[in-house]
Design a protein around this motif. Structure first.
Motif, PDB file in Angstrom:
ATOM      1  N   ALA A  96       4.848  84.840   4.618  1.00 45.05           N
ATOM      2  CA  ALA A  96       4.385  85.248   5.961  1.00 45.05           C
ATOM      3  C   ALA A  96       3.027  84.487   6.115  1.00 45.05           C
ATOM      4  N   GLU A  97       2.208  84.688   5.196  1.00 46.42           N
ATOM      5  CA  GLU A  97       0.767  83.924   5.450  1.00 46.42           C
ATOM      6  C   GLU A  97       0.742  82.558   5.292  1.00 46.42           C
ATOM      7  N   GLU A  98       1.891  81.939   4.567  1.00 45.40           N
ATOM      8  CA  GLU A  98       1.928  80.476   4.342  1.00 45.40           C
ATOM      9  C   GLU A  98       2.405  80.170   5.970  1.00 45.40           C
ATOM     10  N   LEU A  99       3.574  80.703   6.381  1.00 41.24           N
ATOM     11  CA  LEU A  99       3.841  80.315   7.771  1.00 41.24           C
ATOM     12  C   LEU A  99       3.022  80.586   9.032  1.00 41.24           C
ATOM     13  N   LEU A 100       2.259  81.594   8.698  1.00 42.96           N
ATOM     14  CA  LEU A 100       1.361  81.710   9.928  1.00 42.96           C
ATOM     15  C   LEU A 100       0.272  80.644   9.816  1.00 42.96           C
ATOM     16  N   THR A 101      -0.159  80.107   8.479  1.00 45.63           N
ATOM     17  CA  THR A 101      -1.173  79.231   8.267  1.00 45.63           C
ATOM     18  C   THR A 101      -0.682  77.933   8.887  1.00 45.63           C
ATOM     19  N   GLN A 102       0.618  77.743   8.750  1.00 46.12           N
ATOM     20  CA  GLN A 102       1.055  76.304   9.113  1.00 46.12           C
ATOM     21  C   GLN A 102       1.158  76.439  10.631  1.00 46.12           C
ATOM     22  N   GLN A 103       1.114  77.412  11.561  1.00 49.45           N
ATOM     23  CA  GLN A 103       1.153  77.433  12.901  1.00 49.45           C
ATOM     24  C   GLN A 103      -0.332  77.421  13.297  1.00 49.45           C
ATOM     25  N   ALA A 104      -1.143  77.945  12.659  1.00 47.17           N
ATOM     26  CA  ALA A 104      -2.494  77.886  12.845  1.00 47.17           C
ATOM     27  C   ALA A 104      -2.860  76.194  12.969  1.00 47.17           C
ATOM     28  N   VAL A 105      -2.371  75.528  11.893  1.00 49.40           N
ATOM     29  CA  VAL A 105      -2.699  74.178  11.618  1.00 49.40           C
ATOM     30  C   VAL A 105      -2.004  73.525  12.819  1.00 49.40           C
ATOM     31  N   GLN A 106      -0.685  73.751  13.141  1.00 52.95           N
ATOM     32  CA  GLN A 106      -0.122  73.088  14.394  1.00 52.95           C
ATOM     33  C   GLN A 106      -0.890  73.216  15.546  1.00 52.95           C
ATOM     34  N   MET A 107      -1.548  74.452  15.981  1.00 54.27           N
ATOM     35  CA  MET A 107      -2.371  74.645  17.036  1.00 54.27           C
ATOM     36  C   MET A 107      -3.786  74.342  16.853  1.00 54.27           C
ATOM     37  N   GLY A 108      -4.186  73.617  15.708  1.00 48.77           N
ATOM     38  CA  GLY A 108      -5.307  72.842  15.550  1.00 48.77           C
ATOM     39  C   GLY A 108      -6.360  74.080  15.337  1.00 48.77           C
ATOM     40  N   LEU A 109      -6.196  75.009  14.618  1.00 49.92           N
ATOM     41  CA  LEU A 109      -7.179  76.076  14.549  1.00 49.92           C
ATOM     42  C   LEU A 109      -7.866  76.020  13.213  1.00 49.92           C
ATOM     43  N   ILE A 110      -7.256  75.474  12.005  1.00 49.74           N
ATOM     44  CA  ILE A 110      -7.652  75.536  10.828  1.00 49.74           C
ATOM     45  C   ILE A 110      -7.641  73.992  10.339  1.00 49.74           C
ATOM     46  N   ASP A 111      -8.283  73.838   9.269  1.00 52.28           N
ATOM     47  CA  ASP A 111      -8.184  72.441   8.472  1.00 52.28           C
ATOM     48  C   ASP A 111      -6.748  72.410   7.853  1.00 52.28           C
ATOM     49  N   PRO A 112      -5.992  71.397   7.899  1.00 53.08           N
ATOM     50  CA  PRO A 112      -4.800  71.108   7.123  1.00 53.08           C
ATOM     51  C   PRO A 112      -4.849  71.336   5.352  1.00 53.08           C
ATOM     52  N   ALA A 113      -6.102  71.007   5.031  1.00 52.02           N
ATOM     53  CA  ALA A 113      -6.331  70.824   3.679  1.00 52.02           C
ATOM     54  C   ALA A 113      -6.352  72.280   3.196  1.00 52.02           C
ATOM     55  N   ALA A 114      -6.780  73.338   4.035  1.00 49.36           N
ATOM     56  CA  ALA A 114      -6.759  74.707   3.736  1.00 49.36           C
ATOM     57  C   ALA A 114      -5.193  75.200   3.523  1.00 49.36           C
ATOM     58  N   ALA A 115      -4.680  74.722   4.258  1.00 47.86           N
ATOM     59  CA  ALA A 115      -3.213  75.086   4.117  1.00 47.86           C
ATOM     60  C   ALA A 115      -2.429  74.485   2.770  1.00 47.86           C
ATOM     61  N   ASN A 116      -2.861  73.336   2.741  1.00 51.38           N
ATOM     62  CA  ASN A 116      -2.200  72.766   1.540  1.00 51.38           C
ATOM     63  C   ASN A 116      -2.569  73.570   0.220  1.00 51.38           C
ATOM     64  N   ILE A 117      -3.961  73.948   0.105  1.00 55.68           N
ATOM     65  CA  ILE A 117      -4.376  74.549  -1.075  1.00 55.68           C
ATOM     66  C   ILE A 117      -3.652  76.089  -0.970  1.00 55.68           C
ATOM     67  N   LEU A 118      -3.443  76.613   0.026  1.00 51.94           N
ATOM     68  CA  LEU A 118      -2.987  77.924  -0.144  1.00 51.94           C
ATOM     69  C   LEU A 118      -1.316  77.733  -0.468  1.00 51.94           C
ATOM     70  N   LYS A 119      -0.699  76.711   0.150  1.00 51.73           N
ATOM     71  CA  LYS A 119       0.786  76.647  -0.484  1.00 51.73           C
ATOM     72  C   LYS A 119       0.585  76.341  -1.834  1.00 51.73           C
ATOM     73  N   ALA A 120      -0.090  75.636  -2.551  1.00 47.09           N
ATOM     74  CA  ALA A 120      -0.280  75.391  -3.933  1.00 47.09           C
ATOM     75  C   ALA A 120      -0.366  76.296  -4.485  1.00 47.09           C
ATOM     76  N   GLU A 121      -1.431  77.271  -4.222  1.00 46.64           N
ATOM     77  CA  GLU A 121      -1.517  78.498  -4.949  1.00 46.64           C
ATOM     78  C   GLU A 121      -0.330  79.616  -4.763  1.00 46.64           C
ATOM     79  N   ASN A 122       0.194  79.462  -3.538  1.00 52.50           N
ATOM     80  CA  ASN A 122       1.640  80.399  -3.666  1.00 52.50           C
ATOM     81  C   ASN A 122       2.649  80.069  -4.526  1.00 52.50           C
ATOM     82  N   SER A 123       2.804  78.632  -4.708  1.00 48.70           N
ATOM     83  CA  SER A 123       3.559  78.209  -5.537  1.00 48.70           C
ATOM     84  C   SER A 123       3.360  78.226  -6.834  1.00 48.70           C
TER      85      SER A 123
END
Length: 255
Positions: A96-123
């Motif tokens: 859920a956190e990863e999908l919400l972060t992806q939506q925030a990236v698509q909306m231009g609300l957060i840096d895509p790099a932060a989303a990539n770090i979160l995805k790597a940590e979750n993996s």
């Protein structure tokens, strides 16, 4: 497996016991030498859930408990190769956190790099979880939360009706990761303390647990076993409080 088939628990328990003890061939009295044990995946560990009846009903967690008890009686050993998913286990919260972060990236609300770090940590976390067989949810007993999460909970509390203001000051929380503030807050709303609230508390920041009195939990100021950050009467009150708290969060300031 998902929920057992209605009232046919006897049939389901008998069939699964036959499958597990025979390594996949129910009609075979004993497993063939060299055959591989069957792995079981339970999609929901809830012992109880709310239905139309006035009292909570047994869920899949009750079924898996019964299956394990029968396996112990028949073989003398606990149910082998069993894996539990669903709340309060960590996988749904990571996803859920990863999908919400992806939506925030698509909306231009957060840096895509932060989303990539979160995805790597979750993996990485998911790989560690998969390496062990999870027999039951394990409570995390640690302290502390970020100041922005505490502020978000205070903002929610100020918005609640006096009869709804039941904030537990030190709920159990998992240690905060380096990407815990990619989203300022995620409000987890649920009526089952042992599943919804425990899972959100164990997930830690940015998760904020909100308990509603509309299902399994209906009485008392807060759950004694799994206290929520905030307790309200229903889902509407939870959404209103969450929106109010988000008005002062970093997420809202970036809109």
């Amino acid at each position: 497996m998902s929920d057992p088939a209605g009232h046919h628990w006897y049939q389901d328990l008998q069939l699964l016991t036959d499958v597990v003890t025979s390594h996949g061939v129910p009609a075979r009295p004993q497993p063939v030498a060299g055959s591989h044990p069957i792995e079981l995946y339970f999609s929901n560990p809830d012992l109880l859930w709310a239905a139309e009846y006035s009292r909570p009903r047994f869920g899949q967690g009750a079924f898996s408990t019964a299956l394990d008890a029968l396996h112990r009686q028949v073989t003398g050993t606990p149910l082998p190769n069993a894996h539990w998913f669903g709340k309060p286990n960590p996988e749904p919260y990571r996803l859920a956190e990863e999908l919400l972060t992806q939506q925030a990236v698509q909306m231009g609300l957060i840096d895509p790099a932060a989303a990539n770090i979160l995805k790597a940590e979750n993996s990485t976390a998911a790989a560690h979880t998969a390496a062990a067989t999870v027999a039951q949810p394990v409570a995390v007993d640690s302290e502390g939360a970020s100041s922005s999460i505490d502020k978000g909970k205070r903002d929610m509390q100020q918005h609640l009706h006096p009869q709804q203001q039941h904030l537990h000051h030190e709920p159990p929380q998992a240690p905060q990761s380096s990407t815990g503030q990619v989203l300022s807050a995620i409000f987890a709303v649920g009526d089952n303390p042992a599943a919804d609230i425990r899972g959100a508390n164990q997930a830690g920041p940015p998760w904020v647990s909100v308990l509603v009195r509309t299902g399994v939990f209906t009485e008392g100021l807060n759950s004694k076993s799994d206290p929520a950050h905030v307790v309200v009467t229903d889902v509407l009150a939870a959404v209103q409080a969450g929106l109010h708290g988000a008005r002062t969060s970093r997420w809202h300031s970036m809109r």
